[in-house]
Structure formats: structure tokens, C-alpha cells
Design a protein around this motif. Structure first.
Motif, short mmCIF file in Angstrom:
data_model
loop_
_atom_site.label_atom_id
_atom_site.label_comp_id
_atom_site.label_asym_id
_atom_site.label_seq_id
_atom_site.Cartn_x
_atom_site.Cartn_y
_atom_site.Cartn_z
N PHE A 1 0.85 -1.18 0.00
CA PHE A 1 0.00 0.00 0.00
C PHE A 1 0.89 1.24 0.00
CE2 PHE A 1 0.84 -1.23 4.32
CZ PHE A 1 1.14 -0.04 4.97
N SER A 2 0.31 2.36 -0.37
CA SER A 2 1.01 3.64 -0.38
C SER A 2 0.25 4.62 0.48
CB SER A 2 1.13 4.18 -1.81
OG SER A 2 1.90 3.31 -2.61
N LEU A 3 0.98 5.53 1.12
CA LEU A 3 0.37 6.56 1.95
C LEU A 3 0.41 7.88 1.18
CD1 LEU A 3 1.87 5.69 5.44
CD2 LEU A 3 -0.31 5.02 4.48
N LEU A 4 -0.75 8.55 1.13
CA LEU A 4 -0.84 9.79 0.37
C LEU A 4 0.03 10.88 0.97
CD1 LEU A 4 -4.70 9.88 -0.31
CD2 LEU A 4 -2.88 9.27 -1.91
N VAL A 5 0.15 10.89 2.30
CA VAL A 5 0.90 11.96 2.96
C VAL A 5 2.37 11.92 2.59
CG1 VAL A 5 1.55 12.94 5.19
CG2 VAL A 5 -0.74 12.00 4.87
N SER A 6 2.97 10.72 2.69
CA SER A 6 4.42 10.61 2.45
C SER A 6 4.77 10.23 1.02
CB SER A 6 5.01 9.56 3.39
OG SER A 6 4.41 8.29 3.13
N LYS A 7 3.76 9.80 0.23
CA LYS A 7 4.00 9.36 -1.15
C LYS A 7 4.95 8.17 -1.20
CE LYS A 7 1.67 12.99 -2.58
NZ LYS A 7 0.28 12.85 -3.06
N LYS A 8 4.94 7.36 -0.15
CA LYS A 8 5.83 6.20 -0.08
C LYS A 8 5.03 4.91 -0.11
CE LYS A 8 9.79 8.26 2.31
NZ LYS A 8 10.67 8.18 3.49
N THR A 9 5.68 3.86 -0.60
CA THR A 9 5.06 2.55 -0.68
C THR A 9 5.61 1.66 0.43
OG1 THR A 9 4.75 2.72 -3.06
CG2 THR A 9 4.70 0.51 -2.13
N TYR A 10 4.74 0.87 1.02
CA TYR A 10 5.14 -0.06 2.08
C TYR A 10 4.62 -1.45 1.76
CZ TYR A 10 6.05 4.23 4.68
OH TYR A 10 6.52 5.45 5.06
N HIS A 11 5.35 -2.45 2.21
CA HIS A 11 4.96 -3.85 2.04
C HIS A 11 4.93 -4.49 3.42
CE1 HIS A 11 5.77 -3.66 -2.37
NE2 HIS A 11 6.66 -2.77 -1.96
N LEU A 12 3.83 -5.16 3.73
CA LEU A 12 3.68 -5.85 5.01
C LEU A 12 3.75 -7.34 4.80
CD1 LEU A 12 2.65 -3.02 5.91
CD2 LEU A 12 0.94 -4.19 7.29
N PHE A 13 4.69 -7.97 5.50
CA PHE A 13 4.84 -9.43 5.45
C PHE A 13 4.54 -9.99 6.84
CE2 PHE A 13 7.37 -7.81 2.00
CZ PHE A 13 7.24 -8.75 0.98
N PRO A 14 3.51 -10.83 6.98
CA PRO A 14 3.17 -11.37 8.30
C PRO A 14 4.22 -12.34 8.82
CG PRO A 14 1.84 -12.40 6.60
CD PRO A 14 2.62 -11.31 5.92
N ILE A 15 4.43 -12.31 10.13
CA ILE A 15 5.39 -13.21 10.79
C ILE A 15 4.70 -13.80 12.02
CG2 ILE A 15 7.58 -13.36 12.03
CD1 ILE A 15 8.62 -11.09 10.36
N ASN A 16 4.62 -15.10 12.10
CA ASN A 16 4.00 -15.76 13.25
C ASN A 16 4.96 -15.74 14.44
OD1 ASN A 16 1.58 -16.45 11.93
ND2 ASN A 16 2.57 -18.22 10.99
#
Length: 534
Positions: free
Chosen positions: A210-225
Motif C-alpha cells: 500500500f502507499s500513503l498519500l501523505v508521504s507518497k511512499k510505498t510499504y509492504h507488510l509481510f506477516p510473521i508468526n
């Protein structure tokens, strides 16, 4: 593997791009041969399609439809063996391919379509094998970092270096699990991140971007048990193209190793916490009889005896009366787990324990009561914002040694009960010694009425006006410690009137009002009268 790698392969020498050259960075995952005119429904994404154009030689316009369909489907490229049934690619097809950035490759006459397919498959398999080999080496490297005791922080730095992106490790409450957190600006947009985490938690274990409009940056979330019920997240800050298989495989190996490391760490922490909690509960239950034993055992858990403490008992206010016991306990456990993480981030020294559906906060009281009340209010606000749930606290007085904590716990529990009796929620109740009225409120109204009636049964047979006058005089007389003059002064009557009324009361009661037991019974009954009339 990209289309450009096919063009540069010696085994496929002679292939050249005749249109759509800007699309040669497309990914090639599979290769297929066109042996029928109805190929379009069977096209796959990232597919390299080769053909002799036999079915298109008399209908060149169908080539345009094929190119458009392949571009829409996300295919890799179209390879045509010209000089067989199609002398050259029609100009309209070349123009369309250039507009769509879709590569059209002219296949050499020296290679059959079977050879092209075999060589392409070999290149794809070699590329995947190299990626898997690299992933295996990366997994070994990350595993060795943990086995050598270098810790999660070193692994995180190594991962960041390999993929050239900032990486951050958090739990399900967005609390940092590494020291990389200071550069993570996403905590300014906490609500956005939490919304994405809820999506990934409630849907599938696959990562999301997903990307945040405020920072114009993209982030990736990887789940970890982290445990059976607890999940953390590896957050990658920056772009990770899907075609960059090596980086994705590297991240996957990192999440696997991090998951095992965090599971081990969580198991050890849980074991140590359970031992600590068991000691404290046994202490509260009076299992340890000797004071020296209590002091020595407490020192093992950094609980010093010569220290001032404030004990706080907290309980989640149950909002839904239809919740089962198991549901209420699970909700409390989840909230207490979050609460423990929150209070350990404060600047004060506090020891956290749980007892059934209660949490126990033992503050080392170095600064008076005010700072701890502010912490409790902050906790209540966090509970409302995060869980839409309220929590109430009972607070003890300050005690001056650990061996007195059992008394402080009972004070805090009693304070919590006092607030609950008044049907309040989300409160902070400090301990206060109960007066006689508060104690009497604990007695059922029926029992109060019975006691009062028994104490003044002789007065029931006289007229109401005379009864009220005598009872008022008797009440003031008892409150002034049986002083005739003071009673007359407060009632604005003559002294002899008071003497007459008191004698009359003794006659009705058949008791001496100078007897302490009698006066205690009557004063208690008069207090009950106030409660019954309230």
C-alpha cells in the motif's frame, strides 16, 4: 526471467525484436506454441507465445486481435517465424505493438518452434534454479546469524543491506520488535497502518502493499508468526517490483528465520513470565509463611523489599452481557497483553501480573501518587481508542515494603469493588477506609429493616408525633455522648424536657441508656433509619 534475457541467449541467437522494443523488460514465466486459431481464451500472464503464423497468413487482421489480447492479458511477447507462411509482419501489427509496448520477435529460420520452446524452457528453469539456490544460501546466512547469537537486529540490518530498503519489525499492536524503529515515519499515520494490518490479519497470510498519500511512499507488510495467536509484521519501506524474484525470495527467507527466532524468544519470555506470575500469586495467597523466604524469592524477580509500592488492580468492564466466560477471558487476555507492552514503555518502574480476569500493576512509588494516576488515565484512553473497551482500576495506599503488598492488593481490590457497586465504568478508585454507612450499605435492605424494627419495637405502639419527638431527642442525646445540656441546646428546648423525654425512652425500651452496648445498638439502628429513608 525477462524477455531481454531471451534475446541475449546464445542458444536463441538470431532472434530480433521488430516491434515493441520498449517492452523487453516483461517477465517470461512460461512458453507456449500456437497450433490453432482459437488460442486467445487459453493465453496466460507472462507467457511467451511462438507461432509460424500459418492460421494468420490469409487473415492478417487477426494478428492485430491476437496482439491486443496478449497485451491485455499481460503476456510476455509474441514470437513469429517469418519467411514461412508470413513473409513479414504487417505494418498495422507493428504499429499496434509499438503503441502497446508489446514485443514482437522475429524467430530465426534455423530454429524450429520446438527448439525455441526447449531452449526457452531451459533458460526459465535455469533462472528459477539460480534464484532458489540464492534463496537457500540466504536462508543459511540468516539462520547462522541467529544461531551465532548475533540477534534479530543484525539480521534486520543484513536484510536491509541486501534488498536496499529500510526494514522494520513490529508486533500486531505496532510496537517495535527491533531498534530500527526510529526512522519509521509510518507511526505518524498509525491509523492507516492499523487498517492495513486488520486487512492482512482477517484475510490471508499473504503480504500486501500500500502507499500513503501523505508521504507518497510505498510499504509492504509481510506477516510473521510469533505464537499460535500472536502475529508480527515485517514492514519494507520502498518499492519491491514483483518481477524482482530474488528480493522477494530473500524477504521470504528472512520472515521464516525471524518467525522461528521470535517464536523461541516468545516461548522463553512466556515461561519466565509464568514463573514470575506464579510466585506473586502464591505470595498473595499466603503460601509463603516466612518473611525471609518472601524477601529472598522477591529479589529473584527484581522486587526489592525496602521500597515503596502502590498496588493497582484493573478489570475490563464487560460491555456485552451475552459473552461467554471463555470470550470474556480471551478479550481480557488480549487487552492485558497489550497493556503490559504499553506500561513497559513508560519511564516508571512497574511490575505487571495477572490473576484470572484481573491485572495487577505494582508501581515502585518514588514520586507520589499523581504520576501513576496519569499513567492509568492514559491506559484507559488507549483501551477506548484501540479496543473500544473500557477498563477500571482500584488503587491502594502507598506501602513501604514488599511484604506489605498483600495488604495493598486487598486495598486495591476493595477499591475496585467499591466502584463496581456504584455501577460505574472506566473509573479510577483510590482506597478509602469505609465509614459505618458504607458498611451498612452492604447489608440487604430487608435485614436493615428487621434490625431497626427490633431495636425500636416499643415505639411502634405510641402516636406518630410523639414517636418522632422522642426519637429525635434520643438521636441527638446519643450523638452528644449523653450530655443533657448539649442536647437541650441543639434542640432548643428546656433541660427538663430532655430529661423527661430520655426517661420516657428508657421506659419504652426497657433499657438503661448509660449501658454502652445499648447505646451502640441504638446508634447503629438510627444510622440504618437514614439508609431506609434515603
Amino acid at each position: 526471467m525477462k524477455v531481454s534475457k531471451l534475446l541475449s541467449s546464445p542458444s536463441l541467437e538470431g532472434m530480433r525484436v521488430v516491434a515493441g522494443e520498449s517492452g523487453i523488460k516483461r517477465e517470461v514465466h512460461t512458453v507456449n506454441m500456437m497450433d490453432a486459431p482459437d488460442i486467445i481464451p487459453f493465453l496466460n500472464r507472462h507467457e511467451f507465445l511462438v507461432t509460424t503464423a500459418y492460421h494468420l497468413k490469409d487473415q492478417p487482421h487477426l494478428l492485430n486481435e491476437l496482439i491486443q489480447a496478449m497485451a491485455n492479458q499481460g503476456c510476455a511477447a509474441l514470437g513469429i517465424k517469418t519467411k514461412r507462411f508470413l513473409d513479414s509482419v504487417p505494418p498495422s501489427a507493428l504499429k499496434l505493438a509499438n503503441e502497446l509496448n508489446f514485443p514482437i520477435i522475429e524467430l530465426p529460420l534455423a530454429l524450429s518452434l520446438g527448439d525455441v520452446i526447449n531452449h526457452t524452457l531451459r533458460l526459465i528453469l535455469d533462472s528459477r534454479a539460480n534464484e532458489l539456490t540464492a534463496a537457500l544460501e540466504t536462508h543459511k546466512h540468516f539462520t547462522n546469524i541467529i544461531l551465532q547469537g548475533k540477534g534479530i537486529e543484525t539480521l534486520m540490518k543484513e536484510l536491509s543491506k541486501i534488498i536496499d530498503c529500510s526494514v522494520h519489525l513490529v508486533d500486531q499492536h505496532l510496537h517495535s520488535l527491533s531498534d530500527q524503529q526510529h526512522q519509521l515515519e509510518i507511526f505518524v499515520m498509525r491509523e492507516d497502518i492499523e487498517r492495513e494490518i486488520k486487512r492482512i490479519s482477517s484475510s490471508s497470510p499473504i503480504s500486501i502493499s500500500f502507499s500513503l498519500l501523505v508521504s507518497k511512499k510505498t510499504y509492504h507488510l509481510f506477516p510473521i508468526n510469533i505464537s499460535e495467536k500472536k502475529r508480527g509484521f515485517l514492514i519494507i519501506e520502498g518499492e519491491i517490483p514483483q518481477e524482482n524474484h530474488l528480493n522477494i525470495l530473500t524477504i521470504e527467507q528472512a520472515t521464516n528465520v525471524l518467525s522461528f527466532a521470535l517464536m523461541k524468544e516468545h516461548a522463553l519470555n512466556t515461561h519466565a513470565k509464568n514463573i514470575r506470575n506464579d510466585f506473586f500469586l502464591h505470595f498473595l495467597d499466603g503460601t509463603f509463611k516466612l518473611q525471609d523466604e518472601i524477601i529472598n524469592r522477591a529479589k529473584e524477580f527484581s522486587l526489592q523489599n525496602d521500597c515503596d509500592y502502590i498496588c493497582v488492580v484493573g478489570k475490563v468492564d464487560q460491555a456485552n452481557p451475552h459473552d461467554s466466560f471463555t470470550q470474556r477471558q480471551q478479550k481480557s487476555d488480549n487487552i492485558f497483553e497489550y497493556l503490559e507492552e504499553v506500561i513497559h514503555q513508560t519511564t516508571v518502574n512497574v511490575h505487571f501480573f495477572t490473576k484470572s480476569d484481573e491485572c495487577i500493576l505494582l508501581f515502585e512509588a518514588h514520586q507520589g501518587l499523581s504520576p501513576y494516576m496519569n499513567i492509568l488515565k492514559d491506559i484507559q484512553l488507549r483501551m477506548t481508542n484501540r479496543f473500544n473497551q473500557t477498563i477500571s482500576f482500584g488503587v491502594s495506599n502507598v506501602i513501604h515494603s514488599f511484604v506489605q503488598v498483600r495488604t495493598a492488593y486487598h486495598e486495591a481490590s476493595e477499591s475496585l469493588s467499591q466502584g463496581a457497586i456504584s455501577k460505574r465504568t472506566n473509573f479510577i478508585q483510590s482506597f478509602q477506609t469505609r465509614d459505618i454507612l458504607e458498611l451498612l450499605r452492604l447489608i440487604p435492605e430487608k435485614e436493615l429493616s428487621h434490625f431497626y424494627t427490633h431495636a425500636f419495637k416499643g415505639f411502634l405502639s405510641i402516636k406518630p408525633d410523639e414517636r418522632e419527638s422522642l426519637l429525635q431527642t434520643l438521636s441527638v442525646y446519643l450523638e452528644t455522648h449523653c450530655q443533657i445540656s448539649e442536647t437541650a441546646k441543639r434542640l432548643f428546648v428546656h433541660r427538663n424536657t430532655v430529661v423527661y423525654r430520655i426517661d420516657k425512652c428508657e421506659e419504652i425500651l426497657g433499657k438503661d441508656l448509660k449501658d454502652p452496648e445499648t447505646t451502640l445498638q441504638l446508634r447503629t439502628a438510627l444510622r440504618m433509619k437514614k439508609l431506609l429513608e434515603a
